[in-house]
Design a protein around this motif. Structure first.
Motif, PDB file in Angstrom:
ATOM      1  N   PRO A  57       0.840  -1.205   0.000  1.00 15.13           N
ATOM      2  CA  PRO A  57       0.000   0.000   0.000  1.00 15.13           C
ATOM      3  C   PRO A  57       0.874   1.255   0.000  1.00 15.13           C
ATOM      4  CG  PRO A  57      -0.230  -1.247   2.054  1.00 15.13           C
ATOM      5  CD  PRO A  57       0.661  -2.039   1.173  1.00 15.13           C
ATOM      6  N   PRO A  58       0.351   2.358  -0.589  1.00 11.37           N
ATOM      7  CA  PRO A  58       1.169   3.581  -0.726  1.00 11.37           C
ATOM      8  C   PRO A  58       1.716   4.100   0.604  1.00 11.37           C
ATOM      9  CG  PRO A  58      -1.129   3.965  -1.382  1.00 11.37           C
ATOM     10  CD  PRO A  58      -0.955   2.499  -1.232  1.00 11.37           C
ATOM     11  N   GLU A  59       0.939   3.928   1.694  1.00 14.37           N
ATOM     12  CA  GLU A  59       1.435   4.416   2.997  1.00 14.37           C
ATOM     13  C   GLU A  59       2.718   3.664   3.380  1.00 14.37           C
ATOM     14  OE1 GLU A  59      -1.506   3.108   2.528  1.00 14.37           O
ATOM     15  OE2 GLU A  59      -3.103   4.496   3.136  1.00 14.37           O
ATOM     16  N   ALA A  60       2.718   2.354   3.100  1.00 21.48           N
ATOM     17  CA  ALA A  60       3.892   1.562   3.444  1.00 21.48           C
ATOM     18  C   ALA A  60       5.066   1.924   2.541  1.00 21.48           C
ATOM     19  CB  ALA A  60       3.571   0.076   3.325  1.00 21.48           C
ATOM     20  N   SER A  61       4.791   2.165   1.264  1.00 23.10           N
ATOM     21  CA  SER A  61       5.870   2.558   0.348  1.00 23.10           C
ATOM     22  C   SER A  61       6.532   3.831   0.815  1.00 23.10           C
ATOM     23  CB  SER A  61       5.326   2.774  -1.069  1.00 23.10           C
ATOM     24  OG  SER A  61       4.810   1.588  -1.578  1.00 23.10           O
ATOM     25  N   SER A  62       5.717   4.801   1.250  1.00 24.67           N
ATOM     26  CA  SER A  62       6.337   6.056   1.673  1.00 24.67           C
ATOM     27  C   SER A  62       7.091   5.867   2.989  1.00 24.67           C
ATOM     28  CB  SER A  62       5.317   7.192   1.757  1.00 24.67           C
ATOM     29  OG  SER A  62       4.237   6.804   2.562  1.00 24.67           O
ATOM     30  N   LEU A  63       6.618   4.919   3.815  1.00 20.98           N
ATOM     31  CA  LEU A  63       7.376   4.609   5.043  1.00 20.98           C
ATOM     32  C   LEU A  63       8.752   4.052   4.676  1.00 20.98           C
ATOM     33  CD1 LEU A  63       7.665   4.220   8.115  1.00 20.98           C
ATOM     34  CD2 LEU A  63       6.589   1.979   7.840  1.00 20.98           C
ATOM     35  N   LEU A  64       8.783   3.157   3.688  1.00 18.05           N
ATOM     36  CA  LEU A  64      10.055   2.592   3.240  1.00 18.05           C
ATOM     37  C   LEU A  64      11.007   3.685   2.772  1.00 18.05           C
ATOM     38  CD1 LEU A  64       8.928  -0.235   3.534  1.00 18.05           C
ATOM     39  CD2 LEU A  64       9.498  -0.714   1.165  1.00 18.05           C
ATOM     40  N   GLU A  65      10.448   4.647   2.022  1.00 19.30           N
ATOM     41  CA  GLU A  65      11.290   5.735   1.531  1.00 19.30           C
ATOM     42  C   GLU A  65      11.816   6.592   2.668  1.00 19.30           C
ATOM     43  OE1 GLU A  65       9.554   7.985  -1.762  1.00 19.30           O
ATOM     44  OE2 GLU A  65       9.121   6.030  -2.682  1.00 19.30           O
ATOM     45  N   GLU A  66      10.930   6.870   3.613  1.00 21.43           N
ATOM     46  CA  GLU A  66      11.335   7.712   4.736  1.00 21.43           C
ATOM     47  C   GLU A  66      12.385   6.976   5.586  1.00 21.43           C
ATOM     48  OE1 GLU A  66       8.045   9.286   6.872  1.00 21.43           O
ATOM     49  OE2 GLU A  66       9.267  10.854   7.809  1.00 21.43           O
ATOM     50  N   PHE A  67      12.183   5.684   5.741  1.00 22.36           N
ATOM     51  CA  PHE A  67      13.119   4.884   6.533  1.00 22.36           C
ATOM     52  C   PHE A  67      14.498   4.876   5.883  1.00 22.36           C
ATOM     53  CE2 PHE A  67      15.126   1.112   8.245  1.00 22.36           C
ATOM     54  CZ  PHE A  67      14.704   1.088   9.556  1.00 22.36           C
ATOM     55  N   ARG A  68      14.510   4.658   4.576  1.00 22.56           N
ATOM     56  CA  ARG A  68      15.788   4.646   3.856  1.00 22.56           C
ATOM     57  C   ARG A  68      16.505   5.987   4.004  1.00 22.56           C
ATOM     58  NH1 ARG A  68      15.794   3.694  -2.545  1.00 22.56           N
ATOM     59  NH2 ARG A  68      14.665   5.647  -2.441  1.00 22.56           N
ATOM     60  N   LEU A  69      15.722   7.052   3.865  1.00 25.65           N
ATOM     61  CA  LEU A  69      16.283   8.395   4.016  1.00 25.65           C
ATOM     62  C   LEU A  69      16.882   8.574   5.409  1.00 25.65           C
ATOM     63  CD1 LEU A  69      16.359  11.106   2.431  1.00 25.65           C
ATOM     64  CD2 LEU A  69      14.314  11.774   3.725  1.00 25.65           C
ATOM     65  N   ALA A  70      16.133   8.117   6.424  1.00 28.93           N
ATOM     66  CA  ALA A  70      16.599   8.254   7.812  1.00 28.93           C
ATOM     67  C   ALA A  70      17.901   7.476   8.020  1.00 28.93           C
ATOM     68  CB  ALA A  70      15.523   7.762   8.775  1.00 28.93           C
ATOM     69  N   VAL A  71      17.959   6.248   7.469  1.00 27.33           N
ATOM     70  CA  VAL A  71      19.173   5.443   7.628  1.00 27.33           C
ATOM     71  C   VAL A  71      20.359   6.155   6.986  1.00 27.33           C
ATOM     72  CG1 VAL A  71      20.328   3.293   6.984  1.00 27.33           C
ATOM     73  CG2 VAL A  71      17.950   3.237   7.738  1.00 27.33           C
ATOM     74  N   ASN A  72      20.160   6.645   5.760  1.00 28.12           N
ATOM     75  CA  ASN A  72      21.271   7.276   5.061  1.00 28.12           C
ATOM     76  C   ASN A  72      21.731   8.562   5.747  1.00 28.12           C
ATOM     77  OD1 ASN A  72      21.603   5.281   3.155  1.00 28.12           O
ATOM     78  ND2 ASN A  72      20.108   6.166   1.751  1.00 28.12           N
ATOM     79  N   LYS A  73      20.762   9.304   6.262  1.00 30.74           N
ATOM     80  CA  LYS A  73      21.141  10.511   7.003  1.00 30.74           C
ATOM     81  C   LYS A  73      21.901  10.149   8.275  1.00 30.74           C
ATOM     82  CE  LYS A  73      17.572  13.190   7.691  1.00 30.74           C
ATOM     83  NZ  LYS A  73      16.321  13.961   7.553  1.00 30.74           N
ATOM     84  N   ALA A  74      21.431   9.088   8.943  1.00 32.99           N
ATOM     85  CA  ALA A  74      22.090   8.649  10.186  1.00 32.99           C
ATOM     86  C   ALA A  74      23.522   8.199   9.898  1.00 32.99           C
ATOM     87  CB  ALA A  74      21.290   7.532  10.833  1.00 32.99           C
ATOM     88  N   ILE A  75      23.719   7.514   8.769  1.00 34.45           N
ATOM     89  CA  ILE A  75      25.074   7.059   8.420  1.00 34.45           C
ATOM     90  C   ILE A  75      26.005   8.257   8.243  1.00 34.45           C
ATOM     91  CG2 ILE A  75      26.471   5.979   6.605  1.00 34.45           C
ATOM     92  CD1 ILE A  75      24.136   4.056   6.113  1.00 34.45           C
ATOM     93  N   ARG A  76      25.541   9.239   7.467  1.00 32.78           N
ATOM     94  CA  ARG A  76      26.390  10.409   7.201  1.00 32.78           C
ATOM     95  C   ARG A  76      26.710  11.165   8.489  1.00 32.78           C
ATOM     96  NH1 ARG A  76      23.419  10.897   2.441  1.00 32.78           N
ATOM     97  NH2 ARG A  76      21.952  12.333   3.421  1.00 32.78           N
TER      98      ARG A  76
END
Ligand SMILES: [Zn+2]
Length: 411
Positions: A15-34
């Motif tokens: 579902p679209p809500e879950a897709s956007s969660l995946l995107e937000e999660f990926r963004l959060a991980v990458n920001k946390a790494i940097r």
């Protein structure tokens, strides 16, 4: 604690809500790494202390537990990154490329009867993901001794970690001793008789395709390197892709081999003896080195070990020193060059792989391997005319394709 990740396909699109969660999660991980690299912190707690407050403000709608989980994923990636750096391997800035998210076990619910994951997205918003459940999956869902670990969500599938206490090893009443070769596991199956006599037959699990696949992919990589010599970046990408494909195909076959071995061991209440490949040195000759590439054999051992741990089957690994050189009948170490047959001056003759497996068993017994009812192994009990097939490639064609899985061990 044993952990086994089981892959489930999704019955319908995310579902679209879950897709956007995946995107937000990926963004959060990458920001946390940097941010963690900049601040030189690497532990999950360190990252959490450093970033939680700002992240809470920047991702106000994200469920707090998911946010913390993104720190954990980042910490895991940083750990691998530092390991690569330490080993002097080239690596750019790490980041998550694929859409994904990971939820800890308190952060989702699973209806084990219906096969539905209930995943919170943010306050007041949850999605339900229906899983495709095969008989294989059902065996995990229905097993009440298994508790739930983390959930990993990918665009088309989820991976659920099932956990259980390591079972106590089953008391063995027989032994499978296996010598690991490039194209097969060869060895013996030894069982004590009721009157104290021991029977010993040859067993074999053949996987010739593994070496063929390795060879084919090696040639393909070499061709790629020649053809794309002008573009090193492209070569690296293409070769990496080839390598991943090769690993995947070999992995798949090794799982079948391991299953064949373990089904037999389970049916016969066998302990398994393997050689410890850890100390085996690579040959300096590069061509030979590649031909004898050890990783499929190490991988096979790994798979056998964790599947055995899951089932409570005892696996003993022994030092393979002299296992291919010693005579199991008299203990001499003849200095003859070896063909396919091992021959000793005492008159002992045996296929050299079988010979090696006998030596492995003798080492295991001398190290204290015990079998219910006692086991007096003598090479003379070997029945030359019987071969038991634990696995052969034709068996893969018959078995059900049921998704992939892997187990890790956590303390
Ligand atoms: Zn001998």
């Amino acid at each position: 604690m044993l952990v086994k990740g089981v892959v489930f396909r999704l019955a319908s699109d995310l579902p679209p809500e879950a897709s956007s969660l995946l995107e937000e999660f990926r963004l959060a991980v990458n920001k946390a790494i940097r941010a963690s690299l900049d601040a030189r912190v690497s532990s999950r707690n360190g990252i959490s202390k450093l970033l939680y407050r700002t992240f809470r403000e920047e991702h106000p709608s994200m469920y707090a537990k998911h946010l913390v989980s993104s720190f954990e994923v980042a910490a895991g990636i940083l750990k691998n990154y530092r390991k690569r750096l330490r080993n002097g391997r080239p690596c750019g800035m790490p980041f998550v490329k694929r859409l994904m998210m990971k939820a800890e076990n308190q952060a989702y619910k699973l209806d084990r009867t219906e096969g539905i994951v209930d995943l919170p997205i943010r306050a007041g918003c949850r999605v339900k993901l229906r899983l495709v459940v095969s008989r294989y999956h059902r065996s995990y869902l229905n097993d009440e001794t298994l508790s739930l670990g983390s959930l990993t969500v990918l665009p088309d599938r989820v991976i659920i970690a099932f956990r259980k206490e390591a079972p106590r090893p089953i008391a063995a009443s027989s032994v499978l001793s296996l010598d690991t070769n490039e194209r097969s596991l060869d060895g013996i199956f030894v069982e004590g008789g009721r009157k104290g006599d021991t029977s010993c037959i040859q067993v074999k699990a053949a996987f010739p395709e593994v070496a063929i696949i390795q060879q084919r992919h090696h040639e393909r990589r070499r061709r790629l390197q020649k053809k794309k010599a002008h573009d090193r970046r492209l070569t690296r990408v293409l070769c990496g892709r080839e390598g991943a494909r090769e690993h995947h195909r070999i992995d798949y076959r090794l799982h079948h081999v391991a299953n064949g071995v373990l089904e037999f061991a389970e049916d016969h209440k066998s302990a398994i003896v393997l050689e410890d490949l850890g100390n085996m040195r690579m040959n300096k000759n590069k061509i030979l080195n590649r031909r004898l590439s050890l990783w499929p054999r190490r991988k096979l051992h790994q798979i056998i070990e964790y599947k055995a741990a899951w089932k409570g089957i005892l696996v003993i690994k022994v030092d393979p020193r002299y296992s291919s050189k010693r005579c199991p009948a008299c203990g001499r170490i003849p200095d003859s060059r070896m063909g396919t047959e091992f021959a000793c001056e005492c008159g002992w003759r045996m296929d050299r792989h079988i010979n090696a497996s006998m030596n492995l068993l003798q080492t295991a017994i001398s190290k204290g391997l015990e079998v219910a009812g006692g086991l007096r192994f003598s090479p003379g009990a070997f029945q030359h005319d019987v071969v038991m097939t634990l696995y052969e490639p034709a068996m893969a064609a018959r078995s059900e394709l049921n998704g992939t899985s892997h187990i890790g061990v956590t303390s």
